[in-house]
Design an enzyme around this catalytic site. Structure first.
Site, PDB file in Angstrom:
ATOM      1  N   ASP A   1      -0.019   5.383   0.529  1.00  0.00           N
ATOM      2  CA  ASP A   1      -1.200   6.280   0.992  1.00  0.00           C
ATOM      3  C   ASP A   1      -0.951   7.865   1.075  1.00  0.00           C
ATOM      4  O   ASP A   1       0.032   8.238   1.223  1.00  0.00           O
ATOM      5  CB  ASP A   1      -1.511   5.759   2.318  1.00  0.00           C
ATOM      6  CG  ASP A   1      -2.067   4.488   2.469  1.00  0.00           C
ATOM      7  OD1 ASP A   1      -2.438   4.067   1.714  1.00  0.00           O
ATOM      8  OD2 ASP A   1      -2.058   3.887   3.724  1.00  0.00           O
TER       9      ASP A   1
ATOM     10  N   GLU B   1      -3.544  10.129   2.887  1.00  0.00           N
ATOM     11  CA  GLU B   1      -4.955  10.247   3.507  1.00  0.00           C
ATOM     12  C   GLU B   1      -4.882  11.705   4.194  1.00  0.00           C
ATOM     13  O   GLU B   1      -3.802  12.181   4.633  1.00  0.00           O
ATOM     14  CB  GLU B   1      -4.492   9.407   4.757  1.00  0.00           C
ATOM     15  CG  GLU B   1      -4.545   7.868   4.285  1.00  0.00           C
ATOM     16  CD  GLU B   1      -4.584   7.003   5.619  1.00  0.00           C
ATOM     17  OE1 GLU B   1      -5.489   6.077   5.557  1.00  0.00           O
ATOM     18  OE2 GLU B   1      -3.886   6.854   6.544  1.00  0.00           O
TER      19      GLU B   1
ATOM     20  N   GLU C   1       0.786  -1.063  -0.055  1.00  0.00           N
ATOM     21  CA  GLU C   1      -0.107  -0.116  -0.059  1.00  0.00           C
ATOM     22  C   GLU C   1       0.834   1.428   0.139  1.00  0.00           C
ATOM     23  O   GLU C   1       1.901   1.151   0.482  1.00  0.00           O
ATOM     24  CB  GLU C   1      -1.054  -0.037   1.426  1.00  0.00           C
ATOM     25  CG  GLU C   1      -2.150   0.963   1.220  1.00  0.00           C
ATOM     26  CD  GLU C   1      -2.967   0.669   2.297  1.00  0.00           C
ATOM     27  OE1 GLU C   1      -3.372   1.723   2.937  1.00  0.00           O
ATOM     28  OE2 GLU C   1      -3.256  -0.300   2.521  1.00  0.00           O
TER      29      GLU C   1
END
Length: 341
Positions: free
Chosen positions: A126, A128, A124
């Site tokens: 990210d 955010e 992953e």
């Protein structure tokens, strides 16, 4: 198909302001400091040509013939979409405008993952965006997971020099077999270089691109102290200028058709001296938390962490000392472009 190259164009007035801002930043910083990787020409496409809806039914709305996407969160549900293809390395980007006013507990995410394919060993990358109460800024954090290494959170959080609710701003991820670079408005803000010490913790399997908005009341704002207040719903996050520039992978047999020099193009992307200076200055001014300096969570830092003299700028909690002082002093207003660096 060798390279899958896709961009979704943004809306008219906001997009014009956004690109003028980027141009101004680029001229101010120099051509090199705010330059994106040199890649083949990008082509535009409508939503249906490169993306698919994940959830949220009518909370995902297409505008301008599918070239702008609005995701909304209300009491009923959030919303999200994903790329139709998996990708093994590439450059991925979006212009995002975040919900204004009270947004505590709201999480907007722009990220890559393969958790639906590799449930126990997922990778992953990210971006955010964590909402806040009225009068306090949104926070942005980046994270990296490889081979299911979720036990080691590699979060970094940053303050922004602009109000992300007033206009579109560009967030980008460059991922190769050698390094990962995160950008905000074309300025590199974080680099993760693959090392032997990281082992399988460096993302190495094909991933899809995702964009979502959802209720993170349990943790997103002050550790869950402030929840989503649906009196202010719907919360709308706007996405445009979506870029998919990478080696597409067949979702069935997981083979890539991106071979030879095309497969290696992303490994050639590094940062110029000006870009690295820009990143260092950004981090000195705007980083608010780094897992590498969190001695409470990690008495022995993860192996890829090279602490160096910057360790003096952080508290034992991993929070930047400058951020700690700012929160207890005068709240900064909207910064001018020279506050970037």
């Amino acid at each position: 198909m060798i390279l899958r190259v896709q961009v979704m164009a943004s809306s008219s007035s906001s997009s014009s302001s956004f690109f003028l801002l980027l141009l101004g930043v680029a001229l101010f910083l120099s051509n090199e400091a705010a330059a994106l990787p040199e890649l083949p020409n990008l082509t535009t496409l409508a939503f249906e040509e490169g993306y698919t809806q994940l959830f949220g039914d009518s909370n995902l709305m297409l505008h301008r013939d599918g070239r702008s996407v609005h995701l909304s969160l209300d009491r009923r549900t959030g919303a999200g979409f994903a790329s139709q293809d998996l990708y093994l390395h590439g450059f991925f980007s979006a212009s995002v405008k975040l919900p204004a006013d009270y947004a505590a507990g709201v999480v907007v995410a722009f990220y890559m993952s393969n958790g639906d394919v590799f449930e126990k060993t997922h990778d992953e990358l990210d971006f955010e965006f964590l909402g806040n109460i009225r009068g306090r800024e949104w926070r942005v954090q980046t994270n990296v997971y490889g081979n299911g290494s979720t036990a080691v959170g590699r979060e970094e959080r940053y303050g922004l020099w602009f109000d992300p609710t007033e206009d579109y701003h560009q967030y980008s991820i460059m991922w190769s077999g050698e390094r990962i670079i995160f950008y905000i408005d074309n300025i590199p803000i974080r680099e993760v270089v693959r090392t032997q010490a990281m082992g399988g913790d460096f993302p190495s399997k094909p991933m899809s691109l995702y964009a979502t908005i959802w209720d993170g009341s349990a943790w997103a704002t002050s550790g869950g102290r402030y929840k989503v207040n649906y009196k202010y719903a719907p919360y709308v996050a706007e996405f445009a200028d979506l870029v998919l520039h990478g080696c597409a992978v067949d979702p069935v047999d997981r083979r890539t058709t991106c071979l030879g020099s095309d497969a290696a193009v992303y490994d050639t992307i590094t940062m110029s001296a000006d870009q690295r200076t820009a990143m260092d200055k950004f981090r000195k001014k705007h980083i608010t938390y780094s897992y590498c300096h969190d001695r409470v969570r990690y008495p022995t830092p993860p192996p890829e962490c090279n602490l160096g003299p910057e360790a003096e700028d952080f508290l034992a909690s991993g929070e930047a000392k400058l951020s700690y002082r700012r929160r207890r002093g005068k709240r900064y207003g909207r910064s001018s472009v020279d506050a970037v660096l």
